[in-house]
Scaffold this motif. Structure first.
Motif, PDB file in Angstrom:
ATOM      1  N   GLU A  46      29.108   6.870 -12.115  1.00  0.00           N
ATOM      2  CA  GLU A  46      27.953   7.250 -12.915  1.00  0.00           C
ATOM      3  C   GLU A  46      27.436   6.034 -13.663  1.00  0.00           C
ATOM      4  O   GLU A  46      28.193   5.313 -14.313  1.00  0.00           O
ATOM      5  N   LEU A  97      22.468   6.065  -3.626  1.00  0.00           N
ATOM      6  CA  LEU A  97      22.234   6.948  -4.761  1.00  0.00           C
ATOM      7  C   LEU A  97      22.413   8.396  -4.312  1.00  0.00           C
ATOM      8  O   LEU A  97      21.866   8.820  -3.278  1.00  0.00           O
ATOM      9  N   THR A 128      21.491  12.119  -4.884  1.00  0.00           N
ATOM     10  CA  THR A 128      20.450  12.929  -5.523  1.00  0.00           C
ATOM     11  C   THR A 128      20.567  14.373  -5.060  1.00  0.00           C
ATOM     12  O   THR A 128      21.394  14.711  -4.188  1.00  0.00           O
ATOM     13  N   ARG A 147      21.711  11.801  -0.167  1.00  0.00           N
ATOM     14  CA  ARG A 147      21.941  10.378  -0.427  1.00  0.00           C
ATOM     15  C   ARG A 147      20.804   9.539   0.136  1.00  0.00           C
ATOM     16  O   ARG A 147      20.272   9.834   1.197  1.00  0.00           O
ATOM     17  N   LEU A 201      17.883   1.045 -11.276  1.00  0.00           N
ATOM     18  CA  LEU A 201      18.778   2.119 -11.669  1.00  0.00           C
ATOM     19  C   LEU A 201      18.456   2.568 -13.089  1.00  0.00           C
ATOM     20  O   LEU A 201      17.923   1.808 -13.898  1.00  0.00           O
ATOM     21  N   SER A 202      18.824   3.830 -13.381  1.00  0.00           N
ATOM     22  CA  SER A 202      18.658   4.392 -14.711  1.00  0.00           C
ATOM     23  C   SER A 202      19.985   4.998 -15.141  1.00  0.00           C
ATOM     24  O   SER A 202      20.855   5.327 -14.308  1.00  0.00           O
ATOM     25  N   ASP A 214      22.282   7.983 -13.264  1.00  0.00           N
ATOM     26  CA  ASP A 214      22.288   7.969 -11.800  1.00  0.00           C
ATOM     27  C   ASP A 214      23.737   7.966 -11.318  1.00  0.00           C
ATOM     28  O   ASP A 214      24.629   7.377 -11.919  1.00  0.00           O
ATOM     29  N   LEU A 249      26.152   6.911  -8.241  1.00  0.00           N
ATOM     30  CA  LEU A 249      26.282   6.060  -7.079  1.00  0.00           C
ATOM     31  C   LEU A 249      27.520   6.441  -6.281  1.00  0.00           C
ATOM     32  O   LEU A 249      28.516   6.901  -6.837  1.00  0.00           O
TER      33      LEU A 249
END
Length: 319
Positions: A21, A283, A285, A289, A310-311, A314, A316
């Motif tokens: 994360e 990523l 989501t 992915r 990136l934020s 997110d 990974l």
């Protein structure tokens, strides 16, 4: 055997990829600056009397101990003054010897009733006066002899001679400098832009680029003092680093100083793949992915800094 392998894979189930994360962490910003090797104290050996330097016993680079004689200053007027004082003391001593003999005769004559008490008192007074004059003459001579001895210029402390400011034959006044000595205790002196004055403090650690100085110099040091006066837009700080004693005073070395901290996104390096010159991460989501391009920055102990793409929050997964 092939059926057995398929059966084991089926029983084991699908392999779950590890996830990470995205969060922020604080990292230190380092600034590369030049520092100079300096002595903690600069000692000045000065003359104590006026005269001419007739002997110079040290040169730049010599190691000296406290109290070593560095030079000899001779005042040509001292020898005649000492000789005159010695002659006066000898003359008074001869008068005193004669007065003591006169006193002994006066005592004998008084005991036989030949002279009065007043004559005896005069003889005793004459001896006392001459004893005082002899003591004064000896003390005056001792003062002149001590002043002559003070022509020796002594090292005020142990260290290395940096500069001999007065060569042999120089005419000196009392208190003039003869040599400058660096005490045998060295540090690094940093000059930083004034915008960093409030971000550095006593006890901060610095990294030393010691390759230029050799392997005996420690790779890190600690700031021991930050000077409160800013001059020409620069703030000065001193740092203690082990192993600086064998280097030239004023030698420059590059150091890295922590000047600020900031929040950044750091991700493990093994979550990044590089294809066609671009860096990608995978990523996770709600739609599934997908690979996205990220711009990476500096390497840190925890991983690599992600500058964009990136934020926080997110998720990974390893590719």
């Amino acid at each position: 055997m092939y059926k057995t392998l398929l059966l084991s894979l089926f029983l084991a189930g699908p392999v779950m990829a590890q996830s990470f994360e995205v969060t922020t962490t604080l990292v230190a910003d380092h600034k590369a600056v030049f520092a100079t090797v300096e002595s903690v104290d600069l000692l000045t050996a000065r003359t104590r009397i006026g005269g001419t330097i007739v002997d110079l016993l040290v040169d730049e680079g010599d190691m000296v101990a406290a109290g070593d004689v560095l030079a000899l200053v001779v005042n040509e007027q001292m020898a005649p003054q000492i000789a005159s004082a010695t002659s006066q003391a000898v003359a008074v001593q001869a008068e005193l010897a004669q007065s003591r003999e006169d006193l002994e005769r006066a005592i004998d004559l008084f005991a036989r009733g030949i002279i009065a008490q007043a004559r005896l008192d005069q003889a005793q007074t004459a001896v006392a006066v001459l004893e005082g004059r002899l003591a004064s003459a000896n003390q005056s001579r001792d003062v002149l002899v001590q002043q002559e001895r003070e022509g020796e210029v002594l090292a005020p402390g142990a260290g290395r001679v940096l500069d001999v400011q007065s060569p042999k034959g120089s005419v000196m006044l009392p208190g003039e400098p003869v040599a400058v000595i660096a005490s045998d205790d060295y540090l690094l002196r940093l000059n930083l832009p004034e915008r960093h004055a409030r971000t550095i403090a006593k006890g901060d650690e610095i990294a030393v680029a010691g390759a230029a100085l050799g392997g005996d110099v420690a790779s890190t040091g600690v700031i021991r003092q930050v000077y409160p006066q800013i001059s020409n837009g620069r703030v000065v700080a001193d740092a203690v680093v082990e192993g600086l004693g064998s280097f030239f005073v004023g030698e420059r070395v590059r150091v890295h100083v922590t000047v600020d901290t900031r929040e950044v996104i750091v991700i493990p390096r093994n979550y990044v793949t590089t294809r066609f010159g671009n860096d990608f991460v995978t990523l996770e989501t709600e739609e599934g992915r997908r690979d996205i391009v990220v711009l990476l920055g500096d390497e840190t102990a925890a991983g690599v800094e992600a500058l964009s793409g990136l934020s926080v929050g997110d998720m990974l997964v390893q590719p």
